[in-house]
Design a protein around this motif. Structure first.
Motif, PDB file in Angstrom:
ATOM      1  N   ARG A 141      42.031  37.652  34.096  1.00 29.87           N
ATOM      2  CA  ARG A 141      41.961  36.700  35.510  1.00 29.87           C
ATOM      3  C   ARG A 141      41.762  37.718  36.552  1.00 29.87           C
ATOM      4  NH1 ARG A 141      46.165  32.512  37.360  1.00 29.87           N
ATOM      5  NH2 ARG A 141      44.437  31.500  36.006  1.00 29.87           N
ATOM      6  N   THR A 142      41.335  37.306  37.555  1.00 28.77           N
ATOM      7  CA  THR A 142      41.386  38.118  38.982  1.00 28.77           C
ATOM      8  C   THR A 142      42.676  38.071  39.408  1.00 28.77           C
ATOM      9  OG1 THR A 142      40.853  36.171  40.252  1.00 28.77           O
ATOM     10  CG2 THR A 142      39.054  37.442  39.577  1.00 28.77           C
ATOM     11  N   ALA A 143      42.943  39.397  40.104  1.00 29.57           N
ATOM     12  CA  ALA A 143      44.441  39.331  40.541  1.00 29.57           C
ATOM     13  C   ALA A 143      44.841  38.204  41.303  1.00 29.57           C
ATOM     14  CB  ALA A 143      44.264  40.773  41.332  1.00 29.57           C
ATOM     15  N   ALA A 144      45.982  37.914  41.386  1.00 30.67           N
ATOM     16  CA  ALA A 144      46.628  36.993  42.448  1.00 30.67           C
ATOM     17  C   ALA A 144      46.557  37.119  43.719  1.00 30.67           C
ATOM     18  CB  ALA A 144      48.154  36.745  41.937  1.00 30.67           C
ATOM     19  N   ARG A 145      46.632  38.695  44.068  1.00 33.04           N
ATOM     20  CA  ARG A 145      46.513  38.709  45.451  1.00 33.04           C
ATOM     21  C   ARG A 145      45.746  40.281  45.551  1.00 33.04           C
ATOM     22  NH1 ARG A 145      51.714  39.286  44.269  1.00 33.04           N
ATOM     23  NH2 ARG A 145      52.712  41.036  44.834  1.00 33.04           N
ATOM     24  N   ALA A 146      45.363  40.684  46.785  1.00 29.27           N
ATOM     25  CA  ALA A 146      44.886  42.160  46.972  1.00 29.27           C
ATOM     26  C   ALA A 146      45.807  43.031  46.820  1.00 29.27           C
ATOM     27  CB  ALA A 146      44.262  42.100  48.338  1.00 29.27           C
ATOM     28  N   PRO A 147      45.522  44.114  46.001  1.00 34.21           N
ATOM     29  CA  PRO A 147      46.746  45.208  45.869  1.00 34.21           C
ATOM     30  C   PRO A 147      47.166  45.766  46.982  1.00 34.21           C
ATOM     31  CG  PRO A 147      44.583  46.027  44.927  1.00 34.21           C
ATOM     32  CD  PRO A 147      44.241  44.466  45.278  1.00 34.21           C
ATOM     33  N   GLU A 148      48.368  46.248  46.981  1.00 34.59           N
ATOM     34  CA  GLU A 148      48.893  47.102  48.202  1.00 34.59           C
ATOM     35  C   GLU A 148      48.500  48.627  47.614  1.00 34.59           C
ATOM     36  OE1 GLU A 148      52.809  46.561  49.348  1.00 34.59           O
ATOM     37  OE2 GLU A 148      52.475  44.231  49.256  1.00 34.59           O
ATOM     38  N   ARG A 149      47.905  49.264  48.543  1.00 35.50           N
ATOM     39  CA  ARG A 149      47.306  50.666  48.368  1.00 35.50           C
ATOM     40  C   ARG A 149      48.212  51.775  49.115  1.00 35.50           C
ATOM     41  NH1 ARG A 149      43.824  49.625  44.230  1.00 35.50           N
ATOM     42  NH2 ARG A 149      42.239  48.326  44.540  1.00 35.50           N
ATOM     43  N   ALA A 150      48.376  52.581  48.448  1.00 28.54           N
ATOM     44  CA  ALA A 150      49.059  53.885  49.122  1.00 28.54           C
ATOM     45  C   ALA A 150      48.112  54.512  50.052  1.00 28.54           C
ATOM     46  CB  ALA A 150      49.681  54.830  47.906  1.00 28.54           C
ATOM     47  N   VAL A 183      46.986  57.630  50.032  1.00 22.72           N
ATOM     48  CA  VAL A 183      46.126  58.325  49.487  1.00 22.72           C
ATOM     49  C   VAL A 183      44.856  57.261  48.745  1.00 22.72           C
ATOM     50  CG1 VAL A 183      46.974  58.482  47.262  1.00 22.72           C
ATOM     51  CG2 VAL A 183      45.785  60.460  48.171  1.00 22.72           C
ATOM     52  N   GLU A 184      45.073  56.446  48.103  1.00 26.87           N
ATOM     53  CA  GLU A 184      44.344  55.416  47.684  1.00 26.87           C
ATOM     54  C   GLU A 184      43.445  54.824  48.747  1.00 26.87           C
ATOM     55  OE1 GLU A 184      46.354  53.249  43.783  1.00 26.87           O
ATOM     56  OE2 GLU A 184      47.364  52.795  45.766  1.00 26.87           O
ATOM     57  N   ARG A 185      43.927  54.414  49.799  1.00 28.68           N
ATOM     58  CA  ARG A 185      43.180  53.787  50.826  1.00 28.68           C
ATOM     59  C   ARG A 185      41.707  54.739  51.185  1.00 28.68           C
ATOM     60  NH1 ARG A 185      48.067  51.952  52.714  1.00 28.68           N
ATOM     61  NH2 ARG A 185      48.349  53.536  54.269  1.00 28.68           N
ATOM     62  N   GLN A 186      42.012  56.000  51.148  1.00 29.87           N
ATOM     63  CA  GLN A 186      41.087  57.010  51.367  1.00 29.87           C
ATOM     64  C   GLN A 186      39.798  56.588  50.552  1.00 29.87           C
ATOM     65  OE1 GLN A 186      42.526  60.752  51.494  1.00 29.87           O
ATOM     66  NE2 GLN A 186      44.411  60.120  52.729  1.00 29.87           N
ATOM     67  N   GLU A 187      40.011  56.268  49.221  1.00 25.87           N
ATOM     68  CA  GLU A 187      38.938  56.084  48.135  1.00 25.87           C
ATOM     69  C   GLU A 187      38.472  54.744  48.039  1.00 25.87           C
ATOM     70  OE1 GLU A 187      41.218  58.015  45.108  1.00 25.87           O
ATOM     71  OE2 GLU A 187      40.637  60.033  45.618  1.00 25.87           O
ATOM     72  N   ILE A 188      39.112  53.740  48.853  1.00 22.08           N
ATOM     73  CA  ILE A 188      38.625  52.554  48.786  1.00 22.08           C
ATOM     74  C   ILE A 188      37.982  52.097  49.849  1.00 22.08           C
ATOM     75  CG2 ILE A 188      39.463  50.236  48.454  1.00 22.08           C
ATOM     76  CD1 ILE A 188      40.025  51.731  46.074  1.00 22.08           C
ATOM     77  N   PRO A 189      36.616  51.265  49.690  1.00 25.35           N
ATOM     78  CA  PRO A 189      35.798  50.964  51.048  1.00 25.35           C
ATOM     79  C   PRO A 189      36.624  50.002  51.798  1.00 25.35           C
ATOM     80  CG  PRO A 189      34.912  50.130  49.023  1.00 25.35           C
ATOM     81  CD  PRO A 189      35.961  50.962  48.472  1.00 25.35           C
ATOM     82  N   ALA A 190      36.391  50.066  53.098  1.00 24.23           N
ATOM     83  CA  ALA A 190      37.167  48.942  54.121  1.00 24.23           C
ATOM     84  C   ALA A 190      36.741  47.619  53.497  1.00 24.23           C
ATOM     85  CB  ALA A 190      36.590  49.286  55.419  1.00 24.23           C
ATOM     86  N   TRP A 191      35.573  47.373  52.995  1.00 23.05           N
ATOM     87  CA  TRP A 191      35.175  46.080  52.490  1.00 23.05           C
ATOM     88  C   TRP A 191      36.269  45.281  51.705  1.00 23.05           C
ATOM     89  CZ3 TRP A 191      32.640  42.424  54.157  1.00 23.05           C
ATOM     90  CH2 TRP A 191      31.924  41.382  53.404  1.00 23.05           C
ATOM     91  N   ARG A 195      34.553  58.090  43.672  1.00 24.82           N
ATOM     92  CA  ARG A 195      35.612  56.944  43.649  1.00 24.82           C
ATOM     93  C   ARG A 195      35.316  55.903  44.428  1.00 24.82           C
ATOM     94  NH1 ARG A 195      40.145  57.374  40.529  1.00 24.82           N
ATOM     95  NH2 ARG A 195      41.488  56.167  41.960  1.00 24.82           N
ATOM     96  N   LYS A 196      34.784  56.152  45.689  1.00 25.18           N
ATOM     97  CA  LYS A 196      34.728  54.989  46.796  1.00 25.18           C
ATOM     98  C   LYS A 196      33.567  54.442  46.605  1.00 25.18           C
ATOM     99  CE  LYS A 196      34.631  54.663  51.798  1.00 25.18           C
ATOM    100  NZ  LYS A 196      35.214  55.446  53.033  1.00 25.18           N
ATOM    101  N   VAL A 197      32.384  55.060  46.148  1.00 28.39           N
ATOM    102  CA  VAL A 197      31.299  54.058  45.725  1.00 28.39           C
ATOM    103  C   VAL A 197      31.548  53.222  44.522  1.00 28.39           C
ATOM    104  CG1 VAL A 197      28.892  54.279  45.002  1.00 28.39           C
ATOM    105  CG2 VAL A 197      29.978  55.999  46.852  1.00 28.39           C
ATOM    106  N   ARG A 198      32.106  53.818  43.507  1.00 32.73           N
ATOM    107  CA  ARG A 198      32.628  53.356  42.215  1.00 32.73           C
ATOM    108  C   ARG A 198      33.484  51.840  42.700  1.00 32.73           C
ATOM    109  NH1 ARG A 198      34.391  57.019  39.029  1.00 32.73           N
ATOM    110  NH2 ARG A 198      36.662  57.187  39.536  1.00 32.73           N
ATOM    111  N   ALA A 199      34.308  52.320  43.556  1.00 28.67           N
ATOM    112  CA  ALA A 199      35.167  51.050  44.162  1.00 28.67           C
ATOM    113  C   ALA A 199      34.202  50.082  44.617  1.00 28.67           C
ATOM    114  CB  ALA A 199      36.270  51.325  45.047  1.00 28.67           C
ATOM    115  N   ASN A 226      42.274  48.991  36.210  1.00 27.26           N
ATOM    116  CA  ASN A 226      42.841  49.969  36.664  1.00 27.26           C
ATOM    117  C   ASN A 226      42.967  49.821  38.363  1.00 27.26           C
ATOM    118  OD1 ASN A 226      43.240  51.214  34.083  1.00 27.26           O
ATOM    119  ND2 ASN A 226      41.751  52.495  34.557  1.00 27.26           N
ATOM    120  N   TYR A 227      41.883  49.575  38.942  1.00 28.89           N
ATOM    121  CA  TYR A 227      41.907  49.076  40.312  1.00 28.89           C
ATOM    122  C   TYR A 227      42.666  47.949  40.691  1.00 28.89           C
ATOM    123  CZ  TYR A 227      38.278  52.940  41.478  1.00 28.89           C
ATOM    124  OH  TYR A 227      37.931  54.129  41.613  1.00 28.89           O
TER     125      TYR A 227
END
Length: 149
Positions: free
Chosen positions: A118-127, A129-137, A61-65, A106-107
């Motif tokens: 369209r691109t999201a209006a703002r960056a999603p707020e992550r729980a 558990v989600e933040r563990q699977e999302i790169p810091a970038w 998931r982290k690499v896919r994100a 989905n992301y």
């Protein structure tokens, strides 16, 4: 001023070590965090992209994100896209454009309404558990990218 007391402590430690002002120490730490996140992003996706395309969609998931963030950069923030246009952009990346389109939604990188994207209006707020699977970038790059729209 930041509300994160842990980060404030790190800034104060750097101030004591370097003699920098709070603002200079905080800026240097933020720059280091940005550089580290960019290096991680490059490491995660660098081996997957060849001539702007990916050979396979990563299972982790982290690499896919990280791949999805790279793919998202091919879209213009704030612009509406018909599904056909989204598919054309994604075909330039991988033959399974439907999967990529679904994952971008989905992301929460793309929003879909009335057959338009369209691109999201703002960056999603992550729980947490989600933040563990999302790169810091994501936290360093995405808000600025989306604000361009």
């Amino acid at each position: 001023m930041t509300r994160d007391s842990d980060f404030k402590q790190v800034v104060r430690t750097r101030m004591a070590e370097t003699g920098e002002t709070y603002t200079a120490a905080r800026a240097a730490l933020q720059r280091e965090a940005y550089d580290a996140a960019r290096a991680e992003q490059d490491r995660l996706v660098g081996r997957l992209f060849r001539d702007g395309r990916i050979e396979r969609v990563p299972a982790k998931r982290k690499v896919r994100a990280a791949v999805l963030l790279e793919v998202l950069s091919r879209f213009e923030p704030g612009r509406d896209y018909a599904e056909r246009e989204v598919n054309e952009v994604l075909l330039g990346v991988h033959e399974d454009f439907a999967y990529l389109r679904r994952e971008l939604v989905n992301y929460h990188f793309l929003e879909r309404a009335d057959g338009r994207y369209r691109t999201a209006a703002r960056a999603p707020e992550r729980a947490a558990v989600e933040r563990q699977e999302i790169p810091a970038w994501e936290a360093h790059w995405l808000p600025g990218f989306l604000a361009e729209g």
